[in-house]
Scaffold this active site. Structure first.
Site, mmCIF file in Angstrom:
data_model
loop_
_atom_site.group_PDB
_atom_site.id
_atom_site.type_symbol
_atom_site.label_atom_id
_atom_site.label_comp_id
_atom_site.label_asym_id
_atom_site.label_seq_id
_atom_site.Cartn_x
_atom_site.Cartn_y
_atom_site.Cartn_z
ATOM 1 N N GLU A 151 20.388 -5.011 41.850
ATOM 2 C CA GLU A 151 20.742 -5.227 43.248
ATOM 3 C C GLU A 151 22.130 -5.845 43.385
ATOM 4 O O GLU A 151 22.900 -5.479 44.271
ATOM 5 C CB GLU A 151 19.698 -6.123 43.929
ATOM 6 C CG GLU A 151 18.361 -5.441 44.167
ATOM 7 C CD GLU A 151 18.467 -4.260 45.118
ATOM 8 O OE1 GLU A 151 19.366 -4.270 46.000
ATOM 9 O OE2 GLU A 151 17.659 -3.331 44.983
ATOM 10 N N TYR B 21 19.019 -10.145 52.140
ATOM 11 C CA TYR B 21 18.746 -8.805 51.628
ATOM 12 C C TYR B 21 18.296 -8.846 50.170
ATOM 13 O O TYR B 21 17.276 -8.256 49.803
ATOM 14 C CB TYR B 21 19.984 -7.909 51.749
ATOM 15 C CG TYR B 21 19.800 -6.600 51.013
ATOM 16 C CD1 TYR B 21 19.151 -5.537 51.618
ATOM 17 C CD2 TYR B 21 20.225 -6.445 49.689
ATOM 18 C CE1 TYR B 21 18.936 -4.345 50.938
ATOM 19 C CE2 TYR B 21 20.005 -5.265 49.001
ATOM 20 C CZ TYR B 21 19.366 -4.226 49.636
ATOM 21 O OH TYR B 21 19.134 -3.057 48.945
ATOM 22 N N ASP C 289 20.251 -3.147 54.677
ATOM 23 C CA ASP C 289 21.669 -3.031 54.334
ATOM 24 C C ASP C 289 22.256 -1.945 55.225
ATOM 25 O O ASP C 289 21.607 -1.492 56.172
ATOM 26 C CB ASP C 289 21.854 -2.729 52.846
ATOM 27 C CG ASP C 289 21.240 -1.389 52.431
ATOM 28 O OD1 ASP C 289 20.648 -0.673 53.299
ATOM 29 O OD2 ASP C 289 21.360 -1.030 51.247
#
Length: 355
Positions: free
Chosen positions: A51, A134, A152
């Site tokens: 990520e 996020y 996102d």
């Protein structure tokens, strides 16, 4: 039903639509997911690394670095114990080096506060440096199966089309997208598959331009598709203009074939090793002695919003000028450059001398 409690404020038709969307995304993902390396085990550390790398970086670039990075730092403990320079060196070429610094600091925090294990809940994850809403939601849902929302740019675009949000990309659209995604993930059978499914749809199907609506599992529920506004949602914003720069780079070798490099102290790439460039103060007196006809070539490179044309020169400088700046400049053997943090444009420049 187990998921209905969070949706009681909605009418039955809205609840059924929400559940239908969740099922459609999960089913599509299981049939169409790409075989990405972190999906083989869903190890929390590996999900976290993926990520962070994927922030502002294309998937094909991440895949070139991900396995190598994990090979050098296979655990949170190994990442926390490594010198920052070693972490930056392994990150060299991925860009946005602040991510690597935050990742290194975060690994130390996980060792100190969580005994080397990433926590499972979003609030605890968000206490770790560099992990925002996020990333916390991604780790919680993908690694641990928690019903945590993630939004996102790609997911905001899907939701804008799906729900008919008329906002352009930006804070207003994000504010509307988070509650919408929270409702959807609450209705999912597998938060891991649902959230990843939305990300895959954004990458492969519901693209910014030329979306593949005929392949989309959500087209029957999509407001934009039903009203013919897919190309208009999200609303367009003025494109930020990029800056065009022309910068000379100087390749200066000593008798042992080492290259003169400078340790950067600026905000963009601090602690990285760079080639001398432009009208650097090292060469003010005397000026750079560019040998006649020794322009080696040029190449283009993009750094954030800067579109740069680098011109590479073989050059020379006096020993005294270099000695006076010892500590700021260093002679580097190109064969050992991989172990030092440096931007990818340095590798491009060195190809002109076969290094």
């Amino acid at each position: 039903m187990w998921w209905a409690s969070s949706l009681l404020q909605y009418k039955p038709a809205a609840i059924l639509r929400t559940r239908r969307i969740a099922i459609a995304v999960e089913t599509w993902f299981r049939a169409n997911q790409r075989p990405l390396p972190w999906r083989s085990t869903y190890d929390p550390y590996q999900v976290w690394i993926s990520e962070v790398m994927l922030q502002q970086t294309r998937m094909e670039v991440v895949l070139r670095y991900y396995t190598r990075f994990l090979g050098r730092f296979p655990t949170i403990a190994s990442l926390a114990a490594a010198p920052l320079d070693e972490v930056l060196a392994a990150w060299s070429g991925l860009g946005y080096y602040r991510r690597a610094r935050m990742l290194h600091a975060a690994a130390g925090r996980v060792m100190e506060r969580f005994e080397g294990e990433l926590p499972r809940q979003v609030p605890e994850l968000m206490t770790i440096p560099g992990i925002g809403r996020y990333t916390a939601g991604a780790i919680a849902s993908i690694a641990f199966g928690r019903r945590a929302p993630i939004v996102d740019g790609n997911i905001a675009r899907i939701l804008a089309r799906l729900e008919g949000f008329g906002d352009p990309p930006g804070p207003a659209l994000m504010r509307r997208s988070w509650p919408a995604e929270e409702t959807l993930v609450a209705a999912s059978g597998s938060p891991r598959d649902f959230n990843q499914g939305l990300m895959e749809l954004g990458a492969l199907v519901c693209r910014p331009a030329a979306p593949r609506c005929d392949e989309c599992p959500l087209r029957r529920s999509c407001v934009a598709h039903r009203t013919g506004r897919v190309a208009d949602l999200p609303a367009r914003t003025a494109r930020k203009e990029s800056r065009s720069l022309v910068i000379p780079l100087y390749l200066i070798e000593d008798r042992r074939g080492r290259i003169l490099m400078r340790r950067e102290s600026g905000a963009l790439m601090t602690s990285m090793f760079h080639l001398p460039h432009g009208a650097t103060d090292l060469f003010d007196t005397p000026p750079v002695e560019i040998e006649p006809g020794r322009h080696l070539g040029s190449f283009r490179h993009t750094i954030t919003d800067r579109r740069i044309e680098f011109h590479v020169y073989r050059a020379g400088a006096t020993a005294r000028a270099i000695a006076d700046r010892r500590g700021e400049y260093a002679w580097i053997d190109p064969s050992g450059l991989e172990a030092l943090p440096h931007p990818s444009y340095v590798d491009k420049a060195l190809k002109f001398i076969g290094a």
